[in-house]
Motif scaffolding. Structure first.
Motif, PDB file in Angstrom:
ATOM      1  N   LYS A  28       0.831  -1.208   0.000  1.00  0.00           N
ATOM      2  CA  LYS A  28       0.000   0.000   0.000  1.00  0.00           C
ATOM      3  C   LYS A  28       0.863   1.254   0.000  1.00  0.00           C
ATOM      4  O   LYS A  28       0.536   2.251  -0.647  1.00  0.00           O
ATOM      5  N   SER A  29       2.001   1.220   0.712  1.00  0.00           N
ATOM      6  CA  SER A  29       2.897   2.373   0.730  1.00  0.00           C
ATOM      7  C   SER A  29       3.537   2.611  -0.633  1.00  0.00           C
ATOM      8  O   SER A  29       4.028   3.698  -0.917  1.00  0.00           O
ATOM      9  N   ARG A  33      -3.474  -0.618  -4.299  1.00  0.00           N
ATOM     10  CA  ARG A  33      -4.709  -0.793  -3.529  1.00  0.00           C
ATOM     11  C   ARG A  33      -4.746  -2.234  -3.005  1.00  0.00           C
ATOM     12  O   ARG A  33      -4.691  -3.185  -3.795  1.00  0.00           O
ATOM     13  N   VAL A  34      -4.842  -2.369  -1.685  1.00  0.00           N
ATOM     14  CA  VAL A  34      -4.689  -3.681  -1.038  1.00  0.00           C
ATOM     15  C   VAL A  34      -5.916  -4.009  -0.201  1.00  0.00           C
ATOM     16  O   VAL A  34      -6.484  -3.142   0.466  1.00  0.00           O
ATOM     17  N   THR A  35      -6.315  -5.257  -0.252  1.00  0.00           N
ATOM     18  CA  THR A  35      -7.331  -5.776   0.656  1.00  0.00           C
ATOM     19  C   THR A  35      -6.787  -7.022   1.333  1.00  0.00           C
ATOM     20  O   THR A  35      -5.700  -7.505   0.986  1.00  0.00           O
ATOM     21  N   ALA A  36      -7.519  -7.531   2.321  1.00  0.00           N
ATOM     22  CA  ALA A  36      -7.032  -8.686   3.091  1.00  0.00           C
ATOM     23  C   ALA A  36      -8.190  -9.612   3.433  1.00  0.00           C
ATOM     24  O   ALA A  36      -9.323  -9.168   3.648  1.00  0.00           O
ATOM     25  N   GLY A  72      -8.596  -6.987  12.881  1.00  0.00           N
ATOM     26  CA  GLY A  72      -8.257  -5.706  13.509  1.00  0.00           C
ATOM     27  C   GLY A  72      -6.867  -5.255  13.130  1.00  0.00           C
ATOM     28  O   GLY A  72      -6.625  -4.067  12.881  1.00  0.00           O
ATOM     29  N   ASN A  73      -5.920  -6.213  13.084  1.00  0.00           N
ATOM     30  CA  ASN A  73      -4.565  -5.872  12.644  1.00  0.00           C
ATOM     31  C   ASN A  73      -4.575  -5.311  11.232  1.00  0.00           C
ATOM     32  O   ASN A  73      -3.938  -4.301  10.940  1.00  0.00           O
ATOM     33  N   TYR A  74      -5.293  -5.975  10.336  1.00  0.00           N
ATOM     34  CA  TYR A  74      -5.336  -5.526   8.946  1.00  0.00           C
ATOM     35  C   TYR A  74      -5.913  -4.116   8.855  1.00  0.00           C
ATOM     36  O   TYR A  74      -5.394  -3.259   8.128  1.00  0.00           O
ATOM     37  N   GLU A  75      -6.995  -3.871   9.563  1.00  0.00           N
ATOM     38  CA  GLU A  75      -7.630  -2.551   9.501  1.00  0.00           C
ATOM     39  C   GLU A  75      -6.711  -1.466  10.055  1.00  0.00           C
ATOM     40  O   GLU A  75      -6.596  -0.387   9.475  1.00  0.00           O
ATOM     41  N   ARG A  76      -6.084  -1.745  11.191  1.00  0.00           N
ATOM     42  CA  ARG A  76      -5.245  -0.724  11.823  1.00  0.00           C
ATOM     43  C   ARG A  76      -4.056  -0.344  10.960  1.00  0.00           C
ATOM     44  O   ARG A  76      -3.751   0.839  10.780  1.00  0.00           O
ATOM     45  N   PHE A  77      -3.378  -1.339  10.413  1.00  0.00           N
ATOM     46  CA  PHE A  77      -2.108  -1.056   9.774  1.00  0.00           C
ATOM     47  C   PHE A  77      -2.219  -0.799   8.277  1.00  0.00           C
ATOM     48  O   PHE A  77      -1.345  -0.177   7.690  1.00  0.00           O
ATOM     49  N   LEU A  78      -3.292  -1.281   7.655  1.00  0.00           N
ATOM     50  CA  LEU A  78      -3.558  -0.922   6.260  1.00  0.00           C
ATOM     51  C   LEU A  78      -4.432   0.325   6.189  1.00  0.00           C
ATOM     52  O   LEU A  78      -4.587   0.910   5.118  1.00  0.00           O
ATOM     53  N   ASP A  79      -5.009   0.727   7.326  1.00  0.00           N
ATOM     54  CA  ASP A  79      -5.910   1.880   7.413  1.00  0.00           C
ATOM     55  C   ASP A  79      -7.047   1.737   6.404  1.00  0.00           C
ATOM     56  O   ASP A  79      -7.307   2.623   5.581  1.00  0.00           O
ATOM     57  N   ILE A  80      -7.726   0.594   6.472  1.00  0.00           N
ATOM     58  CA  ILE A  80      -8.864   0.320   5.598  1.00  0.00           C
ATOM     59  C   ILE A  80     -10.006  -0.209   6.455  1.00  0.00           C
ATOM     60  O   ILE A  80      -9.805  -0.552   7.624  1.00  0.00           O
ATOM     61  N   TYR A 501     -11.454  13.534  34.521  1.00  0.00           N
ATOM     62  CA  TYR A 501     -11.810  12.769  33.326  1.00  0.00           C
ATOM     63  C   TYR A 501     -12.500  11.503  33.779  1.00  0.00           C
ATOM     64  O   TYR A 501     -11.874  10.542  34.226  1.00  0.00           O
ATOM     65  N   PHE A 502     -13.812  11.493  33.695  1.00  0.00           N
ATOM     66  CA  PHE A 502     -14.609  10.321  34.061  1.00  0.00           C
ATOM     67  C   PHE A 502     -15.618  10.119  32.945  1.00  0.00           C
ATOM     68  O   PHE A 502     -16.650  10.785  32.870  1.00  0.00           O
ATOM     69  N   VAL A 503     -15.302   9.190  32.036  1.00  0.00           N
ATOM     70  CA  VAL A 503     -16.082   8.993  30.812  1.00  0.00           C
ATOM     71  C   VAL A 503     -16.482   7.535  30.680  1.00  0.00           C
ATOM     72  O   VAL A 503     -15.676   6.627  30.906  1.00  0.00           O
ATOM     73  N   GLY A 504     -17.732   7.315  30.322  1.00  0.00           N
ATOM     74  CA  GLY A 504     -18.211   5.973  30.016  1.00  0.00           C
ATOM     75  C   GLY A 504     -18.910   5.972  28.672  1.00  0.00           C
ATOM     76  O   GLY A 504     -19.657   6.902  28.353  1.00  0.00           O
ATOM     77  N   VAL A 505     -18.645   4.949  27.853  1.00  0.00           N
ATOM     78  CA  VAL A 505     -19.245   4.885  26.515  1.00  0.00           C
ATOM     79  C   VAL A 505     -19.870   3.519  26.298  1.00  0.00           C
ATOM     80  O   VAL A 505     -19.404   2.512  26.823  1.00  0.00           O
ATOM     81  N   GLN A 506     -20.928   3.495  25.490  1.00  0.00           N
ATOM     82  CA  GLN A 506     -21.631   2.253  25.168  1.00  0.00           C
ATOM     83  C   GLN A 506     -21.131   1.664  23.850  1.00  0.00           C
ATOM     84  O   GLN A 506     -21.821   0.846  23.254  1.00  0.00           O
ATOM     85  N   PHE A 507     -19.971   2.097  23.401  1.00  0.00           N
ATOM     86  CA  PHE A 507     -19.415   1.570  22.158  1.00  0.00           C
ATOM     87  C   PHE A 507     -17.954   1.192  22.369  1.00  0.00           C
ATOM     88  O   PHE A 507     -17.419   1.335  23.471  1.00  0.00           O
ATOM     89  N   HIS A 508     -17.331   0.715  21.312  1.00  0.00           N
ATOM     90  CA  HIS A 508     -15.939   0.252  21.378  1.00  0.00           C
ATOM     91  C   HIS A 508     -15.054   1.176  20.533  1.00  0.00           C
ATOM     92  O   HIS A 508     -14.739   0.853  19.384  1.00  0.00           O
ATOM     93  N   PRO A 509     -14.597   2.291  21.072  1.00  0.00           N
ATOM     94  CA  PRO A 509     -13.780   3.211  20.271  1.00  0.00           C
ATOM     95  C   PRO A 509     -12.427   2.640  19.877  1.00  0.00           C
ATOM     96  O   PRO A 509     -11.801   3.111  18.930  1.00  0.00           O
ATOM     97  N   GLU A 510     -11.955   1.604  20.587  1.00  0.00           N
ATOM     98  CA  GLU A 510     -10.645   1.025  20.270  1.00  0.00           C
ATOM     99  C   GLU A 510     -10.625   0.374  18.904  1.00  0.00           C
ATOM    100  O   GLU A 510      -9.555   0.260  18.281  1.00  0.00           O
ATOM    101  N   PHE A 511     -11.778  -0.059  18.389  1.00  0.00           N
ATOM    102  CA  PHE A 511     -11.795  -0.744  17.098  1.00  0.00           C
ATOM    103  C   PHE A 511     -11.451   0.188  15.939  1.00  0.00           C
ATOM    104  O   PHE A 511     -11.062  -0.282  14.869  1.00  0.00           O
ATOM    105  N   SER A 512     -11.610   1.465  16.119  1.00  0.00           N
ATOM    106  CA  SER A 512     -11.316   2.415  15.040  1.00  0.00           C
ATOM    107  C   SER A 512     -10.022   3.192  15.278  1.00  0.00           C
ATOM    108  O   SER A 512      -9.694   4.102  14.514  1.00  0.00           O
ATOM    109  N   SER A 513      -9.268   2.829  16.312  1.00  0.00           N
ATOM    110  CA  SER A 513      -7.994   3.496  16.571  1.00  0.00           C
ATOM    111  C   SER A 513      -6.965   3.094  15.530  1.00  0.00           C
ATOM    112  O   SER A 513      -6.922   1.941  15.089  1.00  0.00           O
ATOM    113  N   ARG A 514      -6.133   4.031  15.116  1.00  0.00           N
ATOM    114  CA  ARG A 514      -5.077   3.788  14.147  1.00  0.00           C
ATOM    115  C   ARG A 514      -3.748   4.309  14.706  1.00  0.00           C
ATOM    116  O   ARG A 514      -3.734   5.217  15.541  1.00  0.00           O
ATOM    117  N   PRO A 515      -2.619   3.765  14.245  1.00  0.00           N
ATOM    118  CA  PRO A 515      -1.325   4.205  14.786  1.00  0.00           C
ATOM    119  C   PRO A 515      -1.111   5.710  14.730  1.00  0.00           C
ATOM    120  O   PRO A 515      -0.562   6.288  15.660  1.00  0.00           O
TER     121      PRO A 515
END
Length: 546
Positions: A28-29, A33-36, A72-80, A501-515
């Motif tokens: 990709k670099s 165009r790459v998929t997995a 998750g690895n593929y999404e994070r590091f390919l940013d797709i 800072y006291f925050v609670g969320v009903q979702f998983h924000p970690e799944f969309s985190s990128r480097p």
């Protein structure tokens, strides 16, 4: 379309995901165009009902697919952004073929593993490889396929046979096989042993696939004499043998040989080379139920790591089993109890991730209460929101208040089942995938961290929600619901007044985190834990120069 198949030998967990993601990132670099695609030979339809201790976390995609954590690895590091059909399982393939057979698509033929199952695998791969994964909606040029398990496993045989056939259907010039193997180095002799790799490649070749590259997982670089030996017995050139070193930090993993000078895992991170030299440390206590296996919280760890690197700190993540925060009269547990509380007390910030069931709930409550009363930066997800609302805010105000998750017959249900939840069917019945959360107020820390957007879109995976009829009672006590769903009924984000800072969320924000794009809720936790959140907000949510 070109295809790269990554297989593994000797043992599972050898590093196929690292290779697949690294190769994809390299390509990709280069402007391609790459998929997995990840293939898991188990019969389960998806990963949704797995024990975290057996397979690690369940990763959730935008379309609601519950898939293997390698996606998750593929999404994070390919940013797709991938789709549920990018994760193929034996269960999915057999279900697909059986449905066609019931529909009469095979016209009375005897349905067999060969050719019907193997044809279904090839058809699935070719169709999914064409699905766009980038915003420009163009068809990918290269598909990287990771075949889970180990060569020689019975359950993986149909997939190996499918790709033996597929290499000719795709044309040999469009097909590449990378085989990852282990080269052990026993302490008794200190000699790097090639026999496991020889046997693994022999088994692969016996099944009709010949590796174009062999990647050897080793604690030390493979010596040239060892490469030449592998070359001679595995029918490849010495230049086609590479080393993948076993290192502490996966983003420092390097490949040599035919892939030399190509890979930095989490490619081109400017801070990666100096990570170990960072002097500032931020300690986070992760209080959960599945702390014996770090893969259970793989995306959580990555999101924290991305945020720590962004603020130029080294992450000290302390795993705490929530049950060990619960007082016990047993001597052994008493020792664990004091050790767990010692970790919690010295942490700069506290994180309570998601989970199901009542086990460990009291310990999570203790951690949440500690964070509230001691003004410790805190981020809670999914069950944390429910525990806090039910036990911390309600039990002293309502008689017999509880959650239907813990007590289905409670008279005062403060947390209730969601309409999507079907107790008779556990697979894929939760509230899943990307959903929109609308901010109710501008006076929200999390809204500011998200760039003052009016709404955010994050991925969900839960069966229960806070009873919307009681939200007014909570807010009177200082617990503010600052985000809700598009209909205004479901409460998605809570913040506590008069707290750093006291925050609670009903979702998983970690799944969309990128480097290079850390998740805002996790970044906020790290900023608050290091005492720099207010300065960050005053700068307009811009990080200070390094």
């Amino acid at each position: 379309m070109k295809y790269i198949l990554v297989t593994g030998g000797v043992i599972s967990g050898i590093g196929k995901g690292i290779i697949a993601s690294s190769i994809g990132t390299i390509l990709k670099s280069c402007g391609l165009r790459v998929t997995a695609i990840k293939i898991d030979p188990y019969i389960n339809i998806d990963a949704g009902t797995f024990s975290p201790y057996e397979h690690g976390e369940v990763f959730v995609l935008n379309d609601g697919g519950e898939v293997d954590l390698d996606l998750g690895n593929y999404e994070r590091f390919l940013d797709i952004n991938l789709y549920k059909d990018n994760n193929i399982t034996t269960g999915k393939i057999y279900q697909h073929v059986i449905n066609k057979e019931r529909h009469g698509d095979y016209l009375g033929k005897t349905v067999q593993v060969v050719p019907h199952i193997t044809d279904a695998v090839q058809e699935w791969v070719m169709n999914q490889a064409k699905v766009p994964v980038d915003d420009d909606r163009k068809e990918p040029q290269i598909c990287v396929i990771e075949l889970g398990g180990t060569i020689g496993d019975i359950e993986g045989m149909p997939f190996v046979e499918a790709f033996r056939q597929f290499q000719f259907k795709a044309k040999r010039e469009n097909f590449c096989n990378i085989h990852v193997s282990l080269v052990p180095q026993p302490n008794a002799t200190g000699e790097q042993k090639t026999k496991p790799t020889q046997n693994s490649v022999r088994a692969l070749r016996g099944l009709g696939l010949s590796p174009d590259l062999i990647v050897c997982r080793s604690a030390k670089p493979i010596e040239m004499a060892v490469k030449e030996k592998i070359s001679m017995f595995c029918h490849v050139e010495p230049e086609q043998v590479s080393t993948l070193l076993i290192v502490k930090y996966v983003f420092k993993a390097r490949l040599d040989g035919a892939l030399g000078n190509l890979v930095w895992w989490e490619v081109s991170l400017p801070m990666a080379g100096g990570y170990e030299r960072l002097l500032k440390v931020c300690s986070i206590a992760l209080v959960g139920k599945y702390t014996k296996l770090s893969d259970c919280y793989a995306s959580v760890f990555k999101a924290l790591e991305h945020s720590a690197l962004a603020i130029n700190h080294k992450l000290d993540l302390m795993y705490i089993d929530s049950t060990e925060l619960e007082r016990s009269t047993e001597v052994e547990n008493s020792v664990k109890y004091h050790q767990a509380w010692h970790k919690l007390c010295k942490a700069d910030g506290i994180l309570v991730p998601g989970g199901f069931g009542i086990r460990g709930t009291e310990g999570k409550l203790q951690a949440i209460s500690w964070a509230r009363t001691k003004k410790k930066p805190f981020l809670g997800k999914i069950i944390s929101v429910r525990i806090y609302c039910v036990l911390e805010f309600v039990l002293n105000s309502f008689s017999d208040a509880n959650s239907t998750e813990f007590d289905p017959d409670t008279k005062n249900p403060v947390v209730i089942d969601m309409p999507e939840h079907n107790p008779g069917d556990m697979g894929g019945t939760m509230r899943l995938g990307k959903r929109r959360t609308v901010f109710k107020t501008q006076n929200s820390i999390l809204r500011k961290l998200y760039g003052d957007e009016t709404f955010v879109e994050e991925r969900h995976r839960h069966r229960y929600e806070v009873n919307p009829e009681l939200t007014h009672s909570f807010e009177e006590k200082g617990l503010k619901f600052v985000g809700h769903d598009t209909e205004g009924n479901r409460m998605e984000i809570i913040e506590l007044e008069n707290h750093p800072y006291f925050v609670g969320v009903q979702f998983h924000p970690e799944f969309s985190s990128r480097p290079m794009k850390p998740s805002p809720p996790y970044l906020g936790l790290l900023l608050a834990a290091t005492g720099t959140l207010n300065a960050y907000l005053q700068r307009g949510c811009k990080l200070s120069p390094r």
